[in-house]
Motif scaffolding. Sequence first.
Motif, PDB file in Angstrom:
ATOM      1  N   GLU A  32      -2.137  -5.164  -4.163  1.00  0.00           N
ATOM      2  CA  GLU A  32      -0.696  -6.230  -4.940  1.00  0.00           C
ATOM      3  C   GLU A  32      -1.623  -5.994  -6.260  1.00  0.00           C
ATOM      4  N   GLU A  33      -3.166  -5.921  -6.578  1.00  0.00           N
ATOM      5  CA  GLU A  33      -3.665  -6.734  -7.355  1.00  0.00           C
ATOM      6  C   GLU A  33      -3.508  -5.470  -8.360  1.00  0.00           C
ATOM      7  N   ARG A  34      -4.344  -3.934  -7.612  1.00  0.00           N
ATOM      8  CA  ARG A  34      -4.813  -3.101  -8.197  1.00  0.00           C
ATOM      9  C   ARG A  34      -2.966  -2.237  -9.064  1.00  0.00           C
ATOM     10  N   ALA A  35      -1.881  -3.049  -8.003  1.00  0.00           N
ATOM     11  CA  ALA A  35      -0.661  -2.076  -8.842  1.00  0.00           C
ATOM     12  C   ALA A  35      -0.405  -2.959  -9.970  1.00  0.00           C
ATOM     13  N   HIS A  36      -0.068  -4.039  -9.470  1.00  0.00           N
ATOM     14  CA  HIS A  36       0.024  -5.373 -10.926  1.00  0.00           C
ATOM     15  C   HIS A  36      -0.768  -4.905 -12.080  1.00  0.00           C
ATOM     16  N   GLU A  37      -2.526  -4.566 -11.986  1.00  0.00           N
ATOM     17  CA  GLU A  37      -2.742  -4.652 -13.343  1.00  0.00           C
ATOM     18  C   GLU A  37      -2.739  -3.007 -13.523  1.00  0.00           C
ATOM     19  N   GLY A  38      -2.070  -2.104 -13.055  1.00  0.00           N
ATOM     20  CA  GLY A  38      -1.579  -1.116 -13.652  1.00  0.00           C
ATOM     21  C   GLY A  38      -2.104   0.894 -12.999  1.00  0.00           C
ATOM     22  N   LEU A  39      -2.053   0.463 -12.048  1.00  0.00           N
ATOM     23  CA  LEU A  39      -2.427   1.761 -10.724  1.00  0.00           C
ATOM     24  C   LEU A  39      -1.672   1.822 -10.501  1.00  0.00           C
ATOM     25  N   PHE A  40      -0.895   2.999 -10.088  1.00  0.00           N
ATOM     26  CA  PHE A  40       0.689   3.800  -9.387  1.00  0.00           C
ATOM     27  C   PHE A  40      -0.004   5.023  -8.470  1.00  0.00           C
ATOM     28  N   LEU A  41       0.451   4.935  -7.017  1.00  0.00           N
ATOM     29  CA  LEU A  41       0.297   6.198  -6.403  1.00  0.00           C
ATOM     30  C   LEU A  41       2.028   6.879  -6.493  1.00  0.00           C
ATOM     31  N   SER A  42       2.100   7.925  -6.055  1.00  0.00           N
ATOM     32  CA  SER A  42       2.673   9.227  -5.934  1.00  0.00           C
ATOM     33  C   SER A  42       2.778   9.781  -4.492  1.00  0.00           C
ATOM     34  N   PHE A  43       3.299   9.471  -3.787  1.00  0.00           N
ATOM     35  CA  PHE A  43       2.875   9.784  -2.508  1.00  0.00           C
ATOM     36  C   PHE A  43       3.675  11.397  -2.144  1.00  0.00           C
ATOM     37  N   GLN A  44       2.622  11.942  -1.148  1.00  0.00           N
ATOM     38  CA  GLN A  44       2.836  12.918  -1.219  1.00  0.00           C
ATOM     39  C   GLN A  44       3.985  12.917   0.117  1.00  0.00           C
ATOM     40  N   TYR A  45       3.798  12.243   0.846  1.00  0.00           N
ATOM     41  CA  TYR A  45       5.550  12.218   1.436  1.00  0.00           C
ATOM     42  C   TYR A  45       5.834  10.883   1.704  1.00  0.00           C
TER      43      TYR A  45
END
Length: 251
Positions: free
Chosen positions: A73-86
């Motif tokens: 969650e810290e990685r996401a808040h720092e600005g990392l975003f993953l668009s999932f394959q599924y």
Amino acid sequence: MLEIKNLHAKIGDKEILRGIDLTIADGETHAIMGPNGSGKSTLSAVLVGNPLYEVTEGSVYFNGHDLLAMKPEERAHEGLFLSFQYPVEIPGVSMTNFMRAAINEKRKYEGKEPMNAAEFLKLMREKRKIVDLDAKLSNRSVNEGFSGGEKKRNEIFQMAMLEPKLCILDETDSGLDVDAMRIVAEGVNKLATPERSCIVITHYDRLLEMIVPQYVHVLYKGRIVKTAGAELAKQIQEYGYDWIKEEVGED
């Protein structure tokens, strides 16, 4: 923005990443291609902190911070975003409530006040236009009953709402028809800024004709074995990976 050095990772007893080195600067788009099982999705999972994968060696720094020391969650808040394959379905959680919770958690992390309802709904209306997302989908549970194209559009819509610094698109083109792929690609391109970078993981060059990368990397047996410009994707599409295997001295 992102600096990966000698990254090794495994799942269970199986080593998948065997020494990844990759540097991504602000505003750059990098494509990662490679045969099935080469480690493409594993790399994205490791970057966002999937607990199924264990990093055994190496380092990853994201805007000067030790990414591997952060919680997902810290990685996401720092600005990392993953668009999932599924993309997964989340029954019982409406898109509106899901996105409002995500936005306000990020604002809390940044020391900001929660976004009020009027501001949030205005933001949703603006961002939906980027990927032509039907307003009716906002009142439905997250991805529940969505078509494949709607799920992928929804992923890019979420990206637009959260405004990440680094976007990882893990085979976003998988299962999309030409029209849906065009809409998704246009959404990604509209969100491009000199500060936002993107990693596009794909098997095919047709998406890379719409989202044009500065660099294409070939991942093979857990290592990046070749890097070139966008023309590399066309070579792979035409000749496959056998010629690259020959270059690295493998049959």
